[in-house]
Each structure stands twice: as structure tokens, then as C-alpha cells.
Design an enzyme around this catalytic site. Structure first.
Site, short mmCIF file in Angstrom:
data_model
loop_
_atom_site.label_atom_id
_atom_site.label_comp_id
_atom_site.label_asym_id
_atom_site.label_seq_id
_atom_site.Cartn_x
_atom_site.Cartn_y
_atom_site.Cartn_z
N LYS A 1 -16.72 -6.45 5.93
CA LYS A 1 -15.19 -7.27 6.27
C LYS A 1 -15.32 -7.33 7.94
CE LYS A 1 -11.90 -7.06 2.72
NZ LYS A 1 -10.62 -6.70 2.34
N ARG B 1 -2.32 -5.29 -8.45
CA ARG B 1 -1.14 -6.22 -8.22
C ARG B 1 -1.05 -7.50 -9.22
NH1 ARG B 1 -3.05 -7.85 -2.50
NH2 ARG B 1 -5.14 -7.58 -3.88
N HIS C 1 0.77 -1.31 -0.09
CA HIS C 1 -0.07 -0.15 0.02
C HIS C 1 0.74 1.39 -0.07
CE1 HIS C 1 -2.97 -2.83 2.14
NE2 HIS C 1 -3.70 -2.59 1.15
N SER D 1 -3.15 -8.02 3.32
CA SER D 1 -3.35 -8.03 4.74
C SER D 1 -3.61 -9.17 5.51
CB SER D 1 -4.17 -6.96 4.90
OG SER D 1 -3.83 -5.45 4.38
N1 COA Z 1 -0.23 -4.01 -1.56
C1 COA Z 1 -0.65 -5.11 -0.78
N2 COA Z 1 -1.89 -5.54 -0.47
C2 COA Z 1 -2.74 -4.83 -1.17
C3 COA Z 1 -2.71 -3.77 -2.29
C4 COA Z 1 -1.16 -3.38 -2.36
N3 COA Z 1 -0.89 -2.42 -3.13
N4 COA Z 1 -3.86 -3.33 -2.68
C5 COA Z 1 -4.70 -4.08 -2.04
N5 COA Z 1 -4.14 -5.17 -1.27
C6 COA Z 1 -4.71 -6.16 -0.61
C7 COA Z 1 -5.38 -5.60 0.73
O1 COA Z 1 -4.41 -5.70 1.93
C8 COA Z 1 -6.73 -6.65 0.85
O2 COA Z 1 -6.13 -7.68 1.42
P1 COA Z 1 -7.09 -8.63 2.26
O3 COA Z 1 -8.48 -9.02 1.45
O4 COA Z 1 -6.50 -9.93 2.50
O5 COA Z 1 -7.46 -7.77 3.40
C9 COA Z 1 -7.32 -6.80 -0.56
O6 COA Z 1 -6.04 -6.44 -1.29
C10 COA Z 1 -8.19 -5.68 -1.00
O7 COA Z 1 -8.27 -4.59 -0.21
P2 COA Z 1 -8.58 -3.01 -0.18
O8 COA Z 1 -7.72 -2.54 -1.34
O9 COA Z 1 -8.46 -2.49 1.18
O10 COA Z 1 -9.80 -3.15 -1.03
P3 COA Z 1 -11.24 -3.48 -0.25
O11 COA Z 1 -11.95 -4.54 -1.29
O12 COA Z 1 -11.05 -4.28 1.24
O13 COA Z 1 -11.93 -2.31 -0.02
C11 COA Z 1 -13.16 -0.37 -0.79
C12 COA Z 1 -12.13 -1.42 -1.11
C13 COA Z 1 -12.82 0.18 0.72
C14 COA Z 1 -12.16 0.88 -1.64
C15 COA Z 1 -14.58 -0.49 -1.10
O14 COA Z 1 -15.08 -1.62 -0.63
C16 COA Z 1 -15.50 0.49 -1.15
O15 COA Z 1 -15.37 1.26 -1.93
N6 COA Z 1 -16.41 0.65 0.20
C17 COA Z 1 -16.98 1.74 0.18
C18 COA Z 1 -18.61 1.52 -0.23
C19 COA Z 1 -18.97 1.87 -1.65
O16 COA Z 1 -18.57 2.90 -2.34
N7 COA Z 1 -19.23 0.73 -2.52
C20 COA Z 1 -19.47 0.81 -3.89
C21 COA Z 1 -18.11 0.62 -4.67
S1 COA Z 1 -18.70 0.19 -6.10
#
Ligand code: COA
Length: 159
Positions: free
Chosen positions: A41, A90, A17, A128
């Protein structure tokens, strides 16, 4: 002044990140790293803890702000006057989910752009969940996460 937001669960933030944040800093004037209070989550750390770890990990960058949000990411982006949403890609496996999210966000707010950045290839296998698992079994995760996160995880799982 071009501000973007980088939303995520960050449970906890990893070096992957941080790599994305640094790339975004090179392109925009201000990056708001924003922690999602995501009821879908179950998180290991509270929103406050995730924000604190991010702030400590990013305190050397004056043009990075850390906050949190609940509700829709597009609403938070609009409230902040952001021009875009940063997301990390990624591997191909990330693509479908990210593509759906980007198109839905564009539908919800036409002016808001999603910008995909690729982290260094050494982070492509990081997430994560892996970090949380390794830490639970007291494995050394210090090369994968910022120091503040390594300390927090160590404290959590010290017996
Ligand atoms: N390096 C390492 N890990 C990474 C990474 C990077 N560059 N980018 C993403 N990841 C990992 C995260 O650690 C996470 O791992 P985990 O699932 O094991 O915890 C996974 O990839 C995805 O995580 P993240 O990037 O945090 O995305 P998310 O899917 O958890 O959350 C939001 C995405 C918060 C942006 C999305 O849920 C959201 O927008 N929520 C708000 C509600 C909304 O607007 N909804 C409509 C959307 S269409």
C-alpha cells in the site's frame, strides 16, 4: 492477562477504528494497536506519523499500546504473547477479504484467534481513503477523525 492486537494500515486512523479499539478494551486486558508497514500500500503518512496520530488519539486509555510491525501479523502477535487478532467488519463487502485473512492466519498459527467486532453503524461508510480525499479538497473531516488527525491533515493541505 489477555492481550490482543489490532493491526491495520491506519493511514490515517478514523473514528471508526477508535470505535473498534473501545469495544476491544471492554473485552480484553490490553489492546496493542499495531501499524502495518505494508509495502503493498502506498501510504500518505509514514509509519512514525501514523503511530504518533494513534498515540495522541488513544492517550486516554491506559490499557492501549501503539506500536508498528513489518512482516507477518501472526509473528508480531506471537512475539507479543497476544491471544488474538482484532479486526473490524463494517459491511458484507469486508467479509470475503477478512474471511480469507482470518483462515490464512489460523493456518499459520493455529492458536491465534481472529475476533471480529462491528463498529457503530454510523461508521460503516468510513475508510481512510475517503478521509484522505476529502482532506485534499479541504473539506471538513473533523466529525470523522480524532482531533490529532484533523490537525495533521489540515497542516498537510494548508496552502
Ligand atoms: N472504521 C473505518 N475504516 C475502517 C475500519 C473501521 N472500523 N476498519 C477498516 N477500515 C478501513 C481502513 O481505513 C482501510 O481503508 P483504505 O483501504 O481506504 O485505506 C480499509 O478499511 C482496510 O484497512 P485496514 O483495516 O487497515 O486493513 P488493511 O487491509 O490495510 O491491512 C493488515 C490489513 C495490515 C492486517 C494485513 O495487510 C496484514 O496482516 N499485513 C501483514 C502481512 C501479513 O501478515 N499477511 C498475511 C495475512 S493473511
Amino acid at each position: 492477562m489477555r492481550r490482543v492486537i489490532y493491526p491495520g494500515t491506519f493511514d490515517p486512523v478514523t473514528n471508526g477504528h477508535i470505535d473498534i479499539v473501545k469495544r476491544a478494551i471492554d473485552l480484553f486486558d490490553e489492546v496493542v494497536v499495531t501499524v502495518a508497514k505494508n509495502p503493498a500500500k502506498t501510504s500518505m503518512f509514514t509509519v512514525e506519523e501514523r503511530v504518533e496520530m494513534l498515540r495522541k488519539s488513544l492517550d486516554e486509555f491506559p490499557n492501549v499500546i501503539v506500536d508498528w510491525f513489518d512482516g507477518l501479523v501472526v509473528d508480531h502477535a506471537k512475539a507479543l504473547g497476544a491471544v488474538g487478532i482484532i479486526r473490524g467488519l463494517r459491511a458484507i463487502s469486508d467479509f470475503e477479504y477478512e474471511f480469507q485473512m482470518a483462515l490464512m492466519n489460523r493456518k499459520l498459527s493455529a492458536g491465534l484467534k481472529t475476533i471480529f467486532l462491528m463498529p457503530h453503524e454510523k461508521y460503516t461508510y468510513l475508510n481512510s481513503t475517503i478521509i484522505r480525499n476529502l482532506a485534499q479538497f479541504k473539506s471538513d473531516i473533523s466529525e470523522f477523525v480524532p482531533e490529532a488527525v484533523a490537525e495533521k491533515l489540515k497542516a498537510k493541505f494548508q496552502s
